[in-house]
Scaffold this motif. Structure first.
Motif, PDB file in Angstrom:
ATOM      1  N   PHE A  23      16.180   2.912  47.527  1.00  0.00           N
ATOM      2  CA  PHE A  23      17.631   3.064  47.574  1.00  0.00           C
ATOM      3  C   PHE A  23      18.278   1.837  46.936  1.00  0.00           C
ATOM      4  N   ALA A  24      19.432   2.033  46.351  1.00  0.00           N
ATOM      5  CA  ALA A  24      20.161   0.949  45.687  1.00  0.00           C
ATOM      6  C   ALA A  24      21.481   0.739  46.414  1.00  0.00           C
ATOM      7  N   PRO A  25      21.623  -0.338  47.161  1.00  0.00           N
ATOM      8  CA  PRO A  25      22.833  -0.551  47.965  1.00  0.00           C
ATOM      9  C   PRO A  25      24.030  -0.939  47.120  1.00  0.00           C
ATOM     10  N   GLN A  26      25.204  -0.680  47.672  1.00  0.00           N
ATOM     11  CA  GLN A  26      26.448  -1.194  47.123  1.00  0.00           C
ATOM     12  C   GLN A  26      26.708  -2.577  47.736  1.00  0.00           C
ATOM     13  N   PRO A  27      27.585  -3.378  47.132  1.00  0.00           N
ATOM     14  CA  PRO A  27      27.916  -4.682  47.735  1.00  0.00           C
ATOM     15  C   PRO A  27      28.477  -4.533  49.145  1.00  0.00           C
ATOM     16  N   LEU A  28      28.182  -5.482  49.983  1.00  0.00           N
ATOM     17  CA  LEU A  28      28.648  -5.487  51.365  1.00  0.00           C
ATOM     18  C   LEU A  28      30.161  -5.667  51.427  1.00  0.00           C
ATOM     19  N   GLN A  29      30.778  -5.041  52.412  1.00  0.00           N
ATOM     20  CA  GLN A  29      32.212  -5.222  52.620  1.00  0.00           C
ATOM     21  C   GLN A  29      32.511  -6.647  53.099  1.00  0.00           C
ATOM     22  N   GLU A  30      33.652  -7.166  52.684  1.00  0.00           N
ATOM     23  CA  GLU A  30      34.022  -8.547  53.012  1.00  0.00           C
ATOM     24  C   GLU A  30      34.069  -8.777  54.527  1.00  0.00           C
ATOM     25  N   ALA A  31      34.542  -7.809  55.298  1.00  0.00           N
ATOM     26  CA  ALA A  31      34.641  -7.981  56.750  1.00  0.00           C
ATOM     27  C   ALA A  31      33.276  -8.247  57.369  1.00  0.00           C
ATOM     28  N   GLN A  32      32.231  -7.646  56.791  1.00  0.00           N
ATOM     29  CA  GLN A  32      30.894  -7.868  57.327  1.00  0.00           C
ATOM     30  C   GLN A  32      30.366  -9.248  56.964  1.00  0.00           C
ATOM     31  N   VAL A  33      30.736  -9.740  55.797  1.00  0.00           N
ATOM     32  CA  VAL A  33      30.380 -11.118  55.448  1.00  0.00           C
ATOM     33  C   VAL A  33      31.022 -12.082  56.439  1.00  0.00           C
ATOM     34  N   LEU A  34      32.308 -11.842  56.739  1.00  0.00           N
ATOM     35  CA  LEU A  34      33.064 -12.751  57.600  1.00  0.00           C
ATOM     36  C   LEU A  34      32.658 -12.661  59.064  1.00  0.00           C
TER      37      LEU A  34
END
Length: 279
Positions: A23-34
């Motif tokens: 599977f090829a993921p999309q970039p993580l959402q900013e809220a999850q980084v924070l």
């Protein structure tokens, strides 16, 4: 690194996996980084404004492409965790970025995929107790710092005593290995500690940092493990989780042998064993 392309090619060529297993993921959402990393640090990353000293600590020249790659890897481990809940096991061909702290990057790690994915599982009530089994030759110092005050995540790091980082953080359990540790000594220690932790911690999810820089051929490792010994290490972790019905995500972590074939073979064994044990 070259291994990230060669590893899936090898696994498909030999029939261990098929294209549809990837599977090829999309970039993580900013809220999850924070959720894991401090806002000031994340702002520096996305605006490419780390100081020269901060950039040197990461080991990478900072670029927009690098940050995008990193947040994509992060989501790879989050998605792998969801697949592991369905199938018992899942893998991130990259990841294992255990030197990333809440507020800084170090050692080729900008963001911490294990921490981000563990927070996601806990927040979504998909796990109640997480065990991090970090068997890279370098201590998981960033992961230890991130979860210092989080009782729902137990950090276990088994690493070279005299290896990077020189200043070690305090994991929930650190096992320091002397230079020259061989297969039998390593496996004996791992077997004892892993059994004790599964009984004591009672995890219902495991993140496995399966770096292959424990090999004797590794330029940075300082241990003397063989490819077969590294394979038995992985077997021990995977079979333990399978027997106790604990879902597991493996992130590949480090590997710096002179010959790329040694790195790919050692990493491929983790996938071969997962296929054998879980499917």
């Amino acid at each position: 690194m070259e291994k990230y392309n060669l590893l899936p090619e090898q696994l498909i060529y030999e029939g261990t996996i098929k294209e549809e297993n990837l599977f090829a993921p999309q970039p993580l959402q900013e809220a999850q980084v924070l959720r894991t990393h401090e806002a000031d640090y994340w702002k520096k990353l996305k605006t490419l404004s780390l100081s020269r000293k901060e950039e040197r600590k990461t080991g990478f020249p900072l670029s927009e492409a690098l940050v995008k790659r990193e947040v994509t890897i992060m989501n790879g481990t989050v998605q792998a965790a969801l697949f592991a809940l369905q199938h018992g096991v899942a893998m991130n061909i990259a990841g294992g970025t255990h030197h990333a702290f809440t507020n800084r990057g170090e050692g080729f790690c900008l963001l911490n995929d294990i921490a981000i994915a563990a927070h996601y599982l806990l927040d979504e009530q998909l796990a109640r107790q997480v065990l991090v089994v970090d068997l890279d030759v370098h201590q998981g110092n960033g992961t230890a710092q991130i979860f210092r005050e989080e009782p729902r995540v137990f950090t276990f790091s088994m690493h070279g005593e005299r290896n990077y980082p020189m200043h070690k953080e305090q994991s929930d359990l650190d096992v320091d290995l002397p230079d020259g540790t061989d297969d039998s000594s390593y496996l004996r220690l791992l077997d004892r500690h892993l059994k004790e932790l599964m009984d004591r911690v009672q995890p219902n999810f495991v993140f496995f940092q399966s770096g292959v820089d424990v090999l004797a051929t590794d330029k940075l490792g300082r241990l003397v493990m063989t490819i077969e010994g590294c394979k038995q290490r992985d077997r021990l972790v995977l079979e333990t989780c399978k027997q106790q019905r604990v879902p597991l995500v493996a992130s590949m972590g480090g590997g710096y042998s002179e010959r790329i074939a040694h790195i790919v073979e050692a990493h491929a064994n983790t996938y071969r064993l997962a296929q054998e044990i879980f499917f």
